[in-house]
Design an enzyme around this catalytic site. Structure first.
Site, mmCIF file in Angstrom:
data_model
loop_
_atom_site.group_PDB
_atom_site.id
_atom_site.type_symbol
_atom_site.label_atom_id
_atom_site.label_comp_id
_atom_site.label_asym_id
_atom_site.label_seq_id
_atom_site.Cartn_x
_atom_site.Cartn_y
_atom_site.Cartn_z
ATOM 1 N N ASN A 8 0.977 -1.166 0.058
ATOM 2 C CA ASN A 8 0.097 0.180 -0.002
ATOM 3 C C ASN A 8 1.021 1.347 0.021
ATOM 4 O O ASN A 8 1.256 1.429 0.913
ATOM 5 C CB ASN A 8 -0.820 0.029 1.259
ATOM 6 N N TRP A 9 1.039 1.696 -1.302
ATOM 7 C CA TRP A 9 1.985 2.914 -1.278
ATOM 8 C C TRP A 9 1.397 4.249 -0.738
ATOM 9 O O TRP A 9 1.976 5.246 -0.674
ATOM 10 C CB TRP A 9 2.474 3.245 -2.709
ATOM 11 N N LYS A 10 -0.081 4.209 -0.285
ATOM 12 C CA LYS A 10 -0.488 5.487 0.187
ATOM 13 C C LYS A 10 -0.174 6.630 -0.710
ATOM 14 O O LYS A 10 0.018 6.436 -1.909
ATOM 15 C CB LYS A 10 -0.173 5.502 1.708
ATOM 16 N N HIS A 93 -9.753 1.175 4.481
ATOM 17 C CA HIS A 93 -8.536 1.587 5.372
ATOM 18 C C HIS A 93 -8.796 2.425 6.296
ATOM 19 O O HIS A 93 -9.429 3.310 6.334
ATOM 20 C CB HIS A 93 -7.457 1.908 4.487
ATOM 21 N N GLU A 95 -7.135 4.827 7.550
ATOM 22 C CA GLU A 95 -6.904 6.127 7.148
ATOM 23 C C GLU A 95 -8.043 6.732 6.358
ATOM 24 O O GLU A 95 -8.431 8.171 6.496
ATOM 25 C CB GLU A 95 -5.596 6.296 6.322
ATOM 26 N N GLU A 160 -5.807 -4.704 10.525
ATOM 27 C CA GLU A 160 -4.848 -3.872 10.630
ATOM 28 C C GLU A 160 -5.079 -2.947 11.643
ATOM 29 O O GLU A 160 -5.841 -2.022 11.789
ATOM 30 C CB GLU A 160 -4.702 -2.773 9.489
ATOM 31 N N GLY A 166 2.223 2.238 10.629
ATOM 32 C CA GLY A 166 2.967 3.571 10.582
ATOM 33 C C GLY A 166 3.797 3.767 11.711
ATOM 34 O O GLY A 166 4.396 4.529 11.962
ATOM 35 N N SER A 205 2.920 -2.065 10.277
ATOM 36 C CA SER A 205 4.458 -2.196 10.525
ATOM 37 C C SER A 205 5.073 -3.434 10.278
ATOM 38 O O SER A 205 5.730 -4.002 10.963
ATOM 39 C CB SER A 205 4.689 -1.868 12.071
ATOM 40 N N GLY A 226 2.575 -1.121 4.315
ATOM 41 C CA GLY A 226 2.731 0.147 3.989
ATOM 42 C C GLY A 226 4.359 0.826 3.861
ATOM 43 O O GLY A 226 4.524 0.341 2.834
ATOM 44 N N GLY A 227 4.917 1.375 4.858
ATOM 45 C CA GLY A 227 6.137 1.780 4.655
ATOM 46 C C GLY A 227 7.081 1.071 4.064
ATOM 47 O O GLY A 227 7.889 1.553 3.102
#
Ligand code: PGA
Length: 245
Positions: A8-10, A93, A95, A160, A166, A205, A226-227
């Site tokens: 997930n590159w956001k 998600h 977010e 999640e 994150g 994470s 993600g990251g």
């Protein structure tokens, strides 16, 4: 079924960086037994899909509107994602739930739109830190599953925990085992036998150092990353820690 490792590159990467990152993932994907998926911002789905053509890596969106078209300024419809080369879409998600007020009901409608367009949805669920410290984590996730997944459901669920996204804090393997077992039970209760085969990803994470242990937990069908998905080598290391079919 192979595990699914989804990046997930956001809201990261300009176009050239997105293409280079996709090429880096594609270059290392041969021989990886897990199913691989990259979800760039909607604007870059077409360019990333072109960069991945001929590889085993799929492309997905990070959200879609619940309508197939219409007067919705700034939104992206599921058929547009498909048209641009996506075959998956992340929905609900945390977010989006937090920053855009998305409710379970809306996520369910988006899910229906995604499936109608021919996309496979990845529906995210997970409790906040306060909900976990209040002992409500399973209740919250149970309600999210009941409210966000249409019946029948042909997609993937991603657990999640919001406090792990994150933050570098990962749920313990025991917490993941407990929650994934609960989600499996809920899926079977709500969808019968079909609930046995729905993949349940863990997200929050996930990194090269913890991927193998998390991916070995029963009922973990892959990871939503993600990251660590923003570096091809880290994403591929996680992918290699996953199990094939
Ligand atoms: P993270 O994000 O791996 O950076 O914690 C996961 C996600 O939000 O999907």
């Amino acid at each position: 079924m192979p595990q699914l490792i989804a990046g997930n590159w956001k809201m990261h990467c300009l176009a050239a960086d997105a293409v280079a990152l996709a090429q880096g993932v594609a270059a290392g994907a041969a021989g990886v037994e897990a199913e691989l998926l990259i979800c760039p911002t909607a604007l870059h789905v077409a360019a990333v899909a072109a960069a991945l053509r001929g590889s085993s890596v799929a492309v997905g969106g990070q959200d879609c509107h619940q309508d197939a078209q219409g007067a919705h300024t700034g939104d992206v419809a599921a058929p547009m994602l498909l048209d641009a080369g996506a075959s998956w879409v992340i929905l609900g998600h945390s977010e989006r739930r937090q920053n855009h007020g998305e409710t379970d009901e809306l996520v369910r409608e988006k899910c229906l739109a995604a499936v109608a367009a021919g996309l496979t949805p990845i529906v995210c669920v997970g409790e906040t830190a306060d909900q976990r410290s209040g002992g409500q984590e399973t209740e919250v996730v149970g309600w999210q599953i009941a409210g966000s997944l249409p019946k029948p459901f042909s997609g993937v669920v991603a657990y999640e925990p919001v406090w792990a996204i994150g933050t570098g804090k990962t749920a313990t393997n025991e917490d993941v085992a407990t929650m994934h077992a609960f989600i499996r039970e809920e899926l079977v209760r709500q969808f019968g036998e079909a609930g046995q085969t729905i993949r349940i990803l863990y997200g929050g994470s996930v990194k090269p150092s913890n991927a193998a242990a998390l991916l070995a937990v029963p009922n973990v069908g892959g990871a939503l990353v993600g990251g660590a998905s923003l570096k091809a080598d880290e994403f591929l290391t996680i992918a290699r820690a996953a199990q094939g079919g």
